[in-house]
Design a protein around this motif. Sequence first.
Motif, PDB file in Angstrom:
ATOM      1  N   ALA A 175      52.290 -37.668 -20.421  1.00 37.57           N
ATOM      2  CA  ALA A 175      51.468 -36.723 -21.406  1.00 37.57           C
ATOM      3  C   ALA A 175      51.190 -35.368 -20.908  1.00 37.57           C
ATOM      4  O   ALA A 175      50.826 -34.943 -19.767  1.00 37.57           O
ATOM      5  CB  ALA A 175      49.951 -37.670 -21.099  1.00 37.57           C
ATOM      6  N   ALA A 176      51.514 -34.430 -22.076  1.00 34.86           N
ATOM      7  CA  ALA A 176      51.161 -33.020 -21.884  1.00 34.86           C
ATOM      8  C   ALA A 176      49.787 -33.005 -22.805  1.00 34.86           C
ATOM      9  O   ALA A 176      49.781 -32.759 -24.155  1.00 34.86           O
ATOM     10  CB  ALA A 176      52.167 -32.300 -22.286  1.00 34.86           C
ATOM     11  N   LEU A 177      48.755 -33.039 -22.135  1.00 26.75           N
ATOM     12  CA  LEU A 177      47.432 -33.088 -22.823  1.00 26.75           C
ATOM     13  C   LEU A 177      46.879 -31.720 -22.875  1.00 26.75           C
ATOM     14  O   LEU A 177      46.617 -30.715 -21.999  1.00 26.75           O
ATOM     15  CB  LEU A 177      46.444 -33.822 -22.159  1.00 26.75           C
ATOM     16  CG  LEU A 177      45.150 -33.758 -22.586  1.00 26.75           C
ATOM     17  CD1 LEU A 177      45.056 -34.754 -23.822  1.00 26.75           C
ATOM     18  CD2 LEU A 177      44.083 -34.459 -21.717  1.00 26.75           C
ATOM     19  N   PHE A 178      46.966 -31.183 -24.073  1.00 29.91           N
ATOM     20  CA  PHE A 178      46.486 -29.683 -24.454  1.00 29.91           C
ATOM     21  C   PHE A 178      44.918 -29.616 -25.032  1.00 29.91           C
ATOM     22  O   PHE A 178      44.494 -30.535 -25.770  1.00 29.91           O
ATOM     23  CB  PHE A 178      47.299 -29.142 -25.723  1.00 29.91           C
ATOM     24  CG  PHE A 178      48.692 -29.083 -25.338  1.00 29.91           C
ATOM     25  CD1 PHE A 178      49.012 -27.891 -24.805  1.00 29.91           C
ATOM     26  CD2 PHE A 178      49.619 -29.841 -25.414  1.00 29.91           C
ATOM     27  CE1 PHE A 178      50.392 -27.584 -24.205  1.00 29.91           C
ATOM     28  CE2 PHE A 178      50.971 -29.589 -25.159  1.00 29.91           C
ATOM     29  CZ  PHE A 178      51.495 -28.580 -24.592  1.00 29.91           C
ATOM     30  N   ASN A 179      44.205 -28.480 -24.480  1.00 31.14           N
ATOM     31  CA  ASN A 179      42.857 -28.344 -24.924  1.00 31.14           C
ATOM     32  C   ASN A 179      42.919 -27.538 -26.116  1.00 31.14           C
ATOM     33  O   ASN A 179      44.009 -26.741 -26.569  1.00 31.14           O
ATOM     34  CB  ASN A 179      42.176 -27.785 -23.926  1.00 31.14           C
ATOM     35  CG  ASN A 179      42.366 -26.427 -23.373  1.00 31.14           C
ATOM     36  OD1 ASN A 179      43.193 -25.601 -23.884  1.00 31.14           O
ATOM     37  ND2 ASN A 179      41.711 -25.848 -22.277  1.00 31.14           N
ATOM     38  N   ARG A 180      41.728 -27.171 -26.845  1.00 32.56           N
ATOM     39  CA  ARG A 180      41.471 -26.142 -27.819  1.00 32.56           C
ATOM     40  C   ARG A 180      42.195 -24.837 -27.398  1.00 32.56           C
ATOM     41  O   ARG A 180      42.355 -24.051 -28.594  1.00 32.56           O
ATOM     42  CB  ARG A 180      40.335 -26.263 -28.147  1.00 32.56           C
ATOM     43  CG  ARG A 180      39.694 -27.397 -28.876  1.00 32.56           C
ATOM     44  CD  ARG A 180      38.091 -27.472 -28.915  1.00 32.56           C
ATOM     45  NE  ARG A 180      37.619 -28.718 -29.462  1.00 32.56           N
ATOM     46  CZ  ARG A 180      37.261 -29.671 -28.748  1.00 32.56           C
ATOM     47  NH1 ARG A 180      37.303 -29.324 -27.266  1.00 32.56           N
ATOM     48  NH2 ARG A 180      36.834 -30.714 -29.065  1.00 32.56           N
ATOM     49  N   ASN A 181      42.358 -24.145 -26.226  1.00 32.14           N
ATOM     50  CA  ASN A 181      42.859 -23.088 -26.139  1.00 32.14           C
ATOM     51  C   ASN A 181      44.316 -23.013 -25.668  1.00 32.14           C
ATOM     52  O   ASN A 181      44.813 -21.918 -25.528  1.00 32.14           O
ATOM     53  CB  ASN A 181      42.173 -22.392 -24.834  1.00 32.14           C
ATOM     54  CG  ASN A 181      40.561 -22.167 -25.037  1.00 32.14           C
ATOM     55  OD1 ASN A 181      40.126 -22.016 -26.326  1.00 32.14           O
ATOM     56  ND2 ASN A 181      39.727 -22.421 -24.104  1.00 32.14           N
TER      57      ASN A 181
END
Length: 160
Positions: free
Chosen positions: A12-18
């Motif tokens: 999993a490459a979990l990306f935040n809003r930034n």
Amino acid sequence: MTDLPYRRNVGAALFNRNGRVLIARRADLGPDVATAWQLPQGGLDEGEDARTAVLRELAEEIGTDKAEIVGEVADWLHYDLPPELIGKALRGQYRGQTQKWFALRFTGQDSDIRLDQDPHPEFDAWRWAELAELPQIAVAFRQPIYARLVEEFATFARRG
């Protein structure tokens, strides 16, 4: 070594809003190892769908299911363990892993990430990082996969 199979795994490459990606530090390697950081990943159970597995692994490893799948690498990527880890790592049963990688958008708040949910946590710290950092923070045998993820998931590393 070539007689041993690959362990099936999801990542999993979990990306935040930034547009930053979550990396976590392996608890068994300690705080002084520069390459102790990695993306959440874990084994695929027999008969389990890879999309279901990646969400399960996030909940188990970082304590949150607040994510939605937004992309995936079309291919299964694999790595071989270095010779000194054969017979030791991965319960001694595998020569490496074959992995299905997903990009996910984090839909929660930082406080939703809880490494203390498992009685034997795999990670002891986490942070948001630039996607381009991935190859430098990984152990050598994972660096080619992380370099591929930088290419594949660049579109998700943008704000918004």
